[in-house]
Design a protein around this motif. Structure first.
Motif: not given
Length: 128
Positions: A3-8, A22-24, A64-69, A74-78
């Motif tokens: 839930s914290l990752i979703w907020q970030k 996603w664009l890449f 979309l799946v790859v970009a989300t992952m 990256q958010i979790q690492l930060n």
């Protein structure tokens, strides 16, 4: 934690990162399609209109799946500021999975041979 990752993820910095990922990825999939078929006109001729649309929708979903992952990673690492235990093994397993699912057959046979798994395909002459 999720839930914290979703907020970030809703922050502009992470939305921009998600968009770039996603664009890449979608660009890469489109490039590979054009490289294989030659052009979208050739794809349309080979696949037909409906199948081409379905194929592009799958490309969008996979991107979309790859970009989300990647974005969540990256958010979790930060947030944690540390690599998870065993995190350095993931690139190796990704490489092996990619080799088995997309890679060339000689590469797979050689890779398995390194670990002592040897076989001869039955389609070769004198294979059995």
């Amino acid at each position: 934690m999720l839930s914290l990752i979703w907020q970030k993820q809703k922050e502009s910095k992470y939305l921009a990162m998600f968009g770039v990922f996603w664009l890449f990825m979608y660009g890469l999939y489109t490039f590979l399609d054009v490289l294989f078929h030659g052009s979208f006109a050739a794809m349309m001729e080979a696949l037909g209109g409906g199948l081409l649309v379905i194929h592009q929708l799958f490309n969008v979903v996979i991107a979309l799946v790859v970009a989300t992952m990647l974005s969540f990673s990256q958010i979790q690492l930060n947030l944690t500021k540390s690599e998870p235990t065993g995190g350095n093994a993931i690139p190796f397993f990704s490489f092996v999975f990619g080799l088995f699912t997309f890679g060339c057959a000689p590469c797979v046979v050689t890779f398995l041979g390194v670990f002592g798994i040897a076989f001869t395909p039955l389609i070769l002459p004198f294979g059995n």
